[in-house]
Design an enzyme around this catalytic site. Structure first.
Site, mmCIF file in Angstrom:
data_model
loop_
_atom_site.group_PDB
_atom_site.id
_atom_site.type_symbol
_atom_site.label_atom_id
_atom_site.label_comp_id
_atom_site.label_asym_id
_atom_site.label_seq_id
_atom_site.Cartn_x
_atom_site.Cartn_y
_atom_site.Cartn_z
ATOM 1 N N ARG A 88 0.815 -1.213 0.000
ATOM 2 C CA ARG A 88 0.000 0.000 0.000
ATOM 3 C C ARG A 88 0.852 1.269 0.000
ATOM 4 O O ARG A 88 0.339 2.354 -0.100
ATOM 5 C CB ARG A 88 -0.762 -0.037 1.283
ATOM 6 C CG ARG A 88 -2.207 0.121 1.461
ATOM 7 C CD ARG A 88 -3.216 -0.241 0.519
ATOM 8 N NE ARG A 88 -4.493 0.110 1.067
ATOM 9 C CZ ARG A 88 -5.508 -0.741 1.211
ATOM 10 N NH1 ARG A 88 -5.419 -1.961 0.782
ATOM 11 N NH2 ARG A 88 -6.626 -0.319 1.725
ATOM 12 N N ARG A 162 -19.862 -2.996 5.134
ATOM 13 C CA ARG A 162 -18.613 -2.868 5.896
ATOM 14 C C ARG A 162 -18.637 -1.578 6.716
ATOM 15 O O ARG A 162 -19.100 -0.549 6.218
ATOM 16 C CB ARG A 162 -17.436 -2.834 4.902
ATOM 17 C CG ARG A 162 -16.542 -4.050 5.004
ATOM 18 C CD ARG A 162 -15.579 -4.119 3.858
ATOM 19 N NE ARG A 162 -14.602 -3.028 3.834
ATOM 20 C CZ ARG A 162 -13.591 -2.973 2.975
ATOM 21 N NH1 ARG A 162 -13.443 -3.940 2.067
ATOM 22 N NH2 ARG A 162 -12.759 -1.988 2.999
ATOM 23 N N ARG A 173 -10.138 7.434 2.669
ATOM 24 C CA ARG A 173 -9.426 6.302 2.036
ATOM 25 C C ARG A 173 -8.908 6.688 0.656
ATOM 26 O O ARG A 173 -7.804 6.294 0.262
ATOM 27 C CB ARG A 173 -10.351 5.081 1.947
ATOM 28 C CG ARG A 173 -10.437 4.315 3.269
ATOM 29 C CD ARG A 173 -11.697 3.510 3.408
ATOM 30 N NE ARG A 173 -11.813 2.428 2.463
ATOM 31 C CZ ARG A 173 -12.952 1.790 2.187
ATOM 32 N NH1 ARG A 173 -14.072 2.152 2.815
ATOM 33 N NH2 ARG A 173 -12.976 0.814 1.336
HETATM 34 P P1 G5P Z 1 -9.181 -3.123 2.111
HETATM 35 O O1 G5P Z 1 -10.124 -4.122 2.604
HETATM 36 O O2 G5P Z 1 -8.027 -3.559 1.344
HETATM 37 P P2 G5P Z 1 -9.673 -1.137 0.073
HETATM 38 O O3 G5P Z 1 -10.169 0.177 0.534
HETATM 39 O O4 G5P Z 1 -8.355 -1.190 -0.471
HETATM 40 O O5 G5P Z 1 -10.001 -2.029 1.357
HETATM 41 P P3 G5P Z 1 -11.856 -2.342 -0.985
HETATM 42 O O6 G5P Z 1 -12.765 -1.307 -0.405
HETATM 43 O O7 G5P Z 1 -11.851 -3.687 -0.336
HETATM 44 O O8 G5P Z 1 -10.453 -1.805 -1.033
HETATM 45 P P4 G5P Z 1 -11.854 -3.540 -3.600
HETATM 46 O O9 G5P Z 1 -11.464 -4.797 -2.956
HETATM 47 O O10 G5P Z 1 -10.940 -2.927 -4.570
HETATM 48 O O11 G5P Z 1 -12.193 -2.422 -2.524
HETATM 49 O O12 G5P Z 1 -13.277 -3.658 -4.268
HETATM 50 P P5 G5P Z 1 -14.369 -4.850 -4.227
HETATM 51 O O13 G5P Z 1 -14.799 -5.104 -2.842
HETATM 52 O O14 G5P Z 1 -13.907 -6.006 -5.031
HETATM 53 O O15 G5P Z 1 -15.561 -4.166 -5.057
HETATM 54 C C1 G5P Z 1 -16.220 -3.003 -4.613
HETATM 55 C C2 G5P Z 1 -17.655 -3.010 -5.157
HETATM 56 O O16 G5P Z 1 -17.648 -2.914 -6.570
HETATM 57 C C3 G5P Z 1 -18.440 -4.299 -4.828
HETATM 58 O O17 G5P Z 1 -19.767 -3.970 -4.499
HETATM 59 C C4 G5P Z 1 -18.380 -5.136 -6.117
HETATM 60 O O18 G5P Z 1 -19.553 -5.916 -6.282
HETATM 61 C C5 G5P Z 1 -18.262 -4.047 -7.192
HETATM 62 N N1 G5P Z 1 -17.361 -4.471 -8.284
HETATM 63 C C6 G5P Z 1 -16.180 -5.086 -8.139
HETATM 64 N N2 G5P Z 1 -15.607 -5.303 -9.327
HETATM 65 C C7 G5P Z 1 -16.450 -4.793 -10.255
HETATM 66 C C8 G5P Z 1 -16.391 -4.705 -11.694
HETATM 67 O O19 G5P Z 1 -15.447 -5.145 -12.357
HETATM 68 N N3 G5P Z 1 -17.428 -4.097 -12.317
HETATM 69 C C9 G5P Z 1 -18.496 -3.595 -11.629
HETATM 70 N N4 G5P Z 1 -19.469 -2.994 -12.323
HETATM 71 N N5 G5P Z 1 -18.584 -3.680 -10.269
HETATM 72 C C10 G5P Z 1 -17.573 -4.254 -9.596
HETATM 73 O O20 G5P Z 1 -8.612 -2.294 3.345
HETATM 74 C C11 G5P Z 1 -9.440 -1.815 4.358
HETATM 75 C C12 G5P Z 1 -8.600 -1.090 5.385
HETATM 76 O O21 G5P Z 1 -7.654 -1.984 5.959
HETATM 77 C C13 G5P Z 1 -6.400 -1.352 6.160
HETATM 78 C C14 G5P Z 1 -6.640 0.116 5.854
HETATM 79 O O22 G5P Z 1 -7.052 0.744 7.028
HETATM 80 C C15 G5P Z 1 -7.773 0.055 4.844
HETATM 81 O O23 G5P Z 1 -8.504 1.266 4.780
HETATM 82 N N6 G5P Z 1 -5.396 -1.975 5.275
HETATM 83 C C16 G5P Z 1 -4.095 -1.666 5.251
HETATM 84 N N7 G5P Z 1 -3.382 -0.736 5.951
HETATM 85 C C17 G5P Z 1 -2.059 -0.663 5.672
HETATM 86 N N8 G5P Z 1 -1.428 -1.408 4.746
HETATM 87 C C18 G5P Z 1 -2.134 -2.355 4.033
HETATM 88 N N9 G5P Z 1 -1.476 -3.083 3.123
HETATM 89 C C19 G5P Z 1 -3.508 -2.487 4.284
HETATM 90 N N10 G5P Z 1 -4.466 -3.293 3.762
HETATM 91 C C20 G5P Z 1 -5.593 -2.960 4.363
HETATM 92 MG MG MG Z 2 -11.178 -5.507 -0.967
#
Ligand code: G5P
Ligand code: MG
Length: 301
Positions: A88, A162, A173
């Protein structure tokens, strides 16, 4: 294959990682999921992570790297994995590279899923997941009037949102993504590992783009070889001596015009007379009175 999925929150990293699991049989390693599980279990890591996650900030590198180190040591990672949400920032990227160098298994590709922010905000607002199996959905993908439910079993509990998927935290974020994670795009592009895909399309279309990008990715070893500076080949020694002597460094090069300009008035006058004579001879030759000297010489050879 060792892959990193890079992208803003809500760009679809988790959803697409799940689809790569089905396709390639690789484990998905999501630091977000690992941290949420640690929070739910109330472990030491979880207690340290909770406040940062609720505020939309990054959890400390120390905690995240500890979690990743443990996870990468598990036997299911031997054939490869999909990293989702890690690294990240540059500190995490460098620490990961050092870990992988130690075991001689570098990354094969980093795929950036690009989605405009207005689409992301809508997606995050509509995201719901199943508390039993973890499947992720979006309320916008259900038919109007249909109650969003987990499709993996009629007995699965209602979908939940969530805690960090609220408007205020999403803004934070995205800010954190721009500041800390976006520089990784340059970082991996410079290493020849980065592939970009347009993620603003139906999920299946994005999966096809992702698979296409991965199949075109060269193995890390090839990238490494490409990046190696070429060893200088020895220049062959000259067999023939130079016709013109090389100018000594710093010596002045006198131009032709300069040489001409340096001649005395007498030499210049002589040259003018000679040139006039040549013109006359040529004119006569053209009139058929006399062949020019050069062609007469050629005929006599
Ligand atoms: P997370 O859990 O890693 P984020 O913020 O990076 O959280 P998030 O929110 O999990 O990422 P994503 O995984 O990229 O997003 O997206 P997703 O869940 O697959 O899809 C989002 C929505 O879009 C869903 O409703 C899905 O149905 C829809 N969708 C998906 N793909 C498509 C598509 O192709 N087309 C369409 N039309 N729709 C789609 O991290 C959470 C927290 O944990 C910590 C931080 O505090 C962070 O904020 N954290 C870390 N902190 C430090 N270092 C790290 N490495 C960390 N990792 C996590
Ligand atoms: Mg995710």
């Amino acid at each position: 294959m060792r892959i990193v999925l890079l992208g803003a929150p809500g760009s679809g990293k988790g959803t697409q990682a799940q689809r790569l699991i089905e396709r390639f049989g690789l484990p998905q390693i999501s630091t977000g999921d690992l941290l949420r599980a640690a929070v739910a279990r109330g472990t030491g890591y979880g207690l340290q992570a909770k406040a940062a996650m609720d505020a939309g900030q990054l959890v400390s590198d120390e905690v995240v790297l500890g979690i990743i180190r443990d996870r990468l040591a598990e036997p299911d990672t031997v054939r490869g994995y999909v990293l989702d949400g890690f690294p990240r920032n540059l500190v995490q990227a460098r620490a990961l590279a050092a870990m992988l160098k130690q075991i001689g298994k570098p990354l094969d590709a980093v795929v950036l899923i690009e989605v405009p922010y207005n689409v992301i905000v809508k997606r995050i607002a509509g995201r719901r997941s199943c508390p039993q199996c973890g499947a992720v959905y979006n309320v916008h993908d259900f038919a109007p009037g249909e109650t969003p439910r987990c499709r993996n079993g009629a007995d699965h509990p209602p979908l939940v949102q969530r805690p960090d998927d609220n408007e205020a935290t999403v803004g934070k974020r995205l800010e954190v993504y721009e500041k800390s994670t976006r520089p990784l795009v340059e970082h991996y592009a410079a290493q020849g590992l980065l592939r970009r895909i347009d993620g603003d399309a139906p999920t299946e279309t994005v999966t096809q783009r992702l698979v296409g990008a991965l199949l075109q990715a060269p193995p890390a070893a090839m990238v490494k070889a490409k990046a190696k500076p070429k060893t200088k080949t020895k220049t062959k020694p000259r067999t023939k001596p130079r016709t013109k002597p090389r100018k000594a460094a710093g010596s002045k090069v006198r131009s032709r015009t300069k040489v001409k300009a340096k001649g005395s008035a007498k030499t210049k006058a002589k040259a003018r007379v000679k040139a006039k004579a040549r013109v006359k001879v040529k004119a006569k030759a053209r009139a058929g009175k006399r062949k020019p000297a050069r062609s007469r010489r050629r005929r006599s050879r």
